[in-house]
Design a protein around this motif. Structure first.
Motif, short mmCIF file in Angstrom:
data_model
loop_
_atom_site.label_atom_id
_atom_site.label_comp_id
_atom_site.label_asym_id
_atom_site.label_seq_id
_atom_site.Cartn_x
_atom_site.Cartn_y
_atom_site.Cartn_z
N MET A 1 45.83 -40.70 -72.67
CA MET A 1 45.16 -39.75 -73.53
C MET A 1 46.04 -38.50 -73.63
SD MET A 1 41.60 -37.65 -72.94
CE MET A 1 40.75 -39.09 -72.39
N THR A 2 46.22 -38.03 -74.82
CA THR A 2 46.98 -36.79 -75.01
C THR A 2 46.01 -35.63 -75.16
OG1 THR A 2 47.05 -37.14 -77.38
CG2 THR A 2 48.92 -37.95 -76.10
N THR A 3 46.45 -34.48 -74.71
CA THR A 3 45.63 -33.29 -74.84
C THR A 3 46.09 -32.51 -76.06
OG1 THR A 3 47.07 -32.09 -73.34
CG2 THR A 3 45.14 -33.14 -72.38
N PRO A 4 45.19 -31.75 -76.63
CA PRO A 4 45.54 -30.98 -77.83
C PRO A 4 46.49 -29.83 -77.53
CG PRO A 4 43.27 -30.56 -77.15
CD PRO A 4 43.81 -31.60 -76.24
N ASP A 5 47.09 -29.32 -78.58
CA ASP A 5 48.03 -28.20 -78.45
C ASP A 5 47.38 -26.85 -78.73
OD1 ASP A 5 50.19 -29.84 -77.85
OD2 ASP A 5 50.62 -30.18 -79.96
N ASN A 6 46.13 -26.82 -79.14
CA ASN A 6 45.48 -25.57 -79.55
C ASN A 6 44.65 -24.95 -78.42
OD1 ASN A 6 43.66 -27.71 -79.62
ND2 ASN A 6 42.49 -26.87 -81.31
N TRP A 7 45.31 -24.54 -77.36
CA TRP A 7 44.64 -23.95 -76.20
C TRP A 7 44.21 -22.53 -76.52
CZ3 TRP A 7 43.28 -26.85 -72.16
CH2 TRP A 7 43.92 -28.08 -72.01
N GLN A 8 43.00 -22.18 -76.07
CA GLN A 8 42.47 -20.82 -76.25
C GLN A 8 42.23 -20.21 -74.87
OE1 GLN A 8 38.94 -21.63 -78.56
NE2 GLN A 8 40.06 -21.31 -80.46
N LEU B 1 36.52 -32.13 -74.46
CA LEU B 1 36.89 -30.76 -74.11
C LEU B 1 37.92 -30.84 -72.99
CD1 LEU B 1 33.34 -29.17 -73.92
CD2 LEU B 1 35.04 -28.83 -75.71
N HIS B 2 38.92 -29.98 -73.06
CA HIS B 2 39.99 -29.96 -72.06
C HIS B 2 40.06 -28.55 -71.48
CE1 HIS B 2 41.39 -33.78 -73.76
NE2 HIS B 2 41.06 -33.24 -74.90
N LEU B 3 40.06 -28.47 -70.15
CA LEU B 3 40.14 -27.18 -69.47
C LEU B 3 41.33 -27.20 -68.54
CD1 LEU B 3 36.66 -27.93 -69.11
CD2 LEU B 3 36.99 -25.47 -69.30
N ARG B 4 41.99 -26.05 -68.42
CA ARG B 4 43.11 -25.93 -67.49
C ARG B 4 43.24 -24.48 -67.04
NH1 ARG B 4 48.37 -26.56 -71.51
NH2 ARG B 4 48.19 -24.49 -72.46
N GLU B 5 43.86 -24.31 -65.90
CA GLU B 5 44.20 -22.98 -65.41
C GLU B 5 45.59 -22.66 -65.95
OE1 GLU B 5 44.70 -20.63 -61.22
OE2 GLU B 5 43.64 -22.53 -61.23
N SER B 6 45.77 -21.49 -66.49
CA SER B 6 47.01 -21.18 -67.19
C SER B 6 48.25 -21.21 -66.30
CB SER B 6 46.91 -19.83 -67.89
OG SER B 6 46.64 -18.81 -66.96
N ASP B 7 48.09 -20.95 -65.00
CA ASP B 7 49.27 -20.99 -64.15
C ASP B 7 49.58 -22.40 -63.62
OD1 ASP B 7 47.08 -20.85 -62.49
OD2 ASP B 7 48.04 -19.57 -61.01
N HIS B 8 48.73 -23.38 -63.95
CA HIS B 8 48.96 -24.80 -63.63
C HIS B 8 48.62 -25.65 -64.84
CE1 HIS B 8 49.64 -23.97 -59.40
NE2 HIS B 8 48.55 -23.22 -59.40
N PRO B 9 49.30 -25.49 -65.96
CA PRO B 9 48.90 -26.16 -67.20
C PRO B 9 49.06 -27.68 -67.18
CG PRO B 9 50.97 -25.02 -67.52
CD PRO B 9 50.46 -24.63 -66.16
N ALA B 10 49.79 -28.23 -66.24
CA ALA B 10 49.95 -29.68 -66.19
C ALA B 10 48.68 -30.37 -65.67
CB ALA B 10 51.14 -30.06 -65.32
N THR B 11 47.83 -29.62 -64.97
CA THR B 11 46.58 -30.17 -64.45
C THR B 11 45.46 -29.83 -65.42
OG1 THR B 11 47.36 -29.85 -62.20
CG2 THR B 11 44.99 -30.17 -62.49
N THR B 12 44.88 -30.86 -66.02
CA THR B 12 43.86 -30.66 -67.05
C THR B 12 42.60 -31.43 -66.69
OG1 THR B 12 45.59 -30.48 -68.72
CG2 THR B 12 43.37 -30.92 -69.51
#
Length: 66
Positions: free
Chosen positions: A1-8, A31-42
């Motif tokens: 699964m790919t995650t979107p590029d439009n992070w807010q 819905l995809h959530l991530r911490e900005s300092d660890h963007p590889a973990t979603t």
């Protein structure tokens, strides 16, 4: 699964360019959530489970220990 590029970035992050925030991206079904300092973990979920989690946090009723 790919995650979107439009992070807010969360509105609670302030206006800085720092990496201390929660980011959200969505597709029509996920819905995809991530911490900005660890963007590889979603974390990927759908609207209903996330809404249930947030409601449990708000009400203090997460059903833990039942």
């Amino acid at each position: 699964m790919t995650t979107p590029d439009n992070w807010q970035k969360s509105s609670y992050s302030g206006g800085s360019d720092g990496n201390n925030c929660l980011e959200l991206a969505s597709t029509p079904t996920t819905l995809h959530l991530r911490e900005s300092d660890h963007p590889a973990t979603t974390l990927t979920t759908t609207r209903t489970p996330l809404a249930n989690l947030l409601e449990g946090i708000r009400t203090g009723d997460l059903g833990v220990g039942r």
